[in-house]
Design a protein around this motif. Sequence first.
Motif, PDB file in Angstrom:
ATOM      1  N   LEU A  33      -5.222   1.556  -6.323  1.00 19.36           N
ATOM      2  CA  LEU A  33      -6.072   2.650  -5.848  1.00 19.36           C
ATOM      3  C   LEU A  33      -5.510   4.001  -6.277  1.00 19.36           C
TER       4      LEU A  33
ATOM      5  N   SER B 120      -1.653   3.811  -3.945  1.00 13.20           N
ATOM      6  CA  SER B 120      -2.535   4.968  -4.107  1.00 13.20           C
ATOM      7  C   SER B 120      -1.688   6.180  -4.498  1.00 13.20           C
TER       8      SER B 120
ATOM      9  N   SER C 278      -5.232   7.508  -7.727  1.00 11.72           N
ATOM     10  CA  SER C 278      -6.366   8.436  -7.805  1.00 11.72           C
ATOM     11  C   SER C 278      -5.958   9.799  -8.343  1.00 11.72           C
TER      12      SER C 278
ATOM     13  N   ASN D 117      -8.386   1.421 -11.577  1.00  9.61           N
ATOM     14  CA  ASN D 117      -7.892   2.387 -10.602  1.00  9.61           C
ATOM     15  C   ASN D 117      -8.959   3.453 -10.423  1.00  9.61           C
TER      16      ASN D 117
ATOM     17  N   SER E  34       0.829  -1.198   0.000  1.00  8.93           N
ATOM     18  CA  SER E  34       0.000   0.000   0.000  1.00  8.93           C
ATOM     19  C   SER E  34       0.870   1.257   0.000  1.00  8.93           C
TER      20      SER E  34
END
Length: 284
Positions: A258, A240, A260, A281, A216
């Motif tokens: 993820l 992310s 963004s 995504n 992550s």
Amino acid sequence: IPTQIGNMKALQFLYLFGEQISGSIPSQMGNLEKLNIVLFYHLALTSEIPSELSLLQNLGKLDIQRPANGGIPGNLPSEFYLLQSLTELVLRNYKYKGDLPKIFNPTNLFLYSIAGTQLTGTVPIQLSQSTLLDRLEIYANPITGSLPSQYGLLQKVSTFIFRDDKLTGEIPTQYGLMTRLTQFRIGGNMISGTFPSELGLLTKLDWLTLDRNQISGTLPSEIGKLTILSSLDCSSNRFSGELIFPNSVFDANLDDNLFSSTIPSTIGLLTQVTLITLNHNQLY
């Protein structure tokens, strides 16, 4: 392989190739005191490796492999630990069972490659004692545990592959000390935590594959400064933040994360890229 091979006392190099050679490895091979290199490629072996091979005190290279899984439904002898001269060990795509083999003298180990077996246990920390290790490949085995931080001591390792095992834990920051790394491939595990920015200092890195884990956080900006990185696969994780691409990349897979951000305009600098995938995504 005839048992009479044990009478060839002057033999130093043994290379056998082809599935037409079947049966078992004769225990009499333990009599070959001068044997230094054993290469068995694609043999249709049907029994486990005899413990007598541990008597080969001059054996420097043992390479037993085939292109697809099969054969040898038995245990790997624990006596392998007694091979004092071993510098290269390759065991691939046979159904060995037991624990990952330990090395009597890991200091001089150059190649350790175990793949496509049923060997279990945890990642062997003792390999961190090697001062010559160039290739460390333990993949497609049901091993557990975490990646040892001590591997950061492997100053000469160029290839580091631990994919499709059952590893957990995080990527140690100490791996940023492995400055000769060209391949770092740990896809298909259950590794979590964040990706250490220290690995962005590995300027010789060519392959970076982290796919199918639980990593992550953001991709560190240092990744974008890797000038010879050609293959980047971070797919199926929990990354992310913003997308980051090295200008040198040929293919990049960042699917199923993820991310963004918007797709950066700097993507136009990727003049060598042939494939980019960004599916699933939160890009806009």
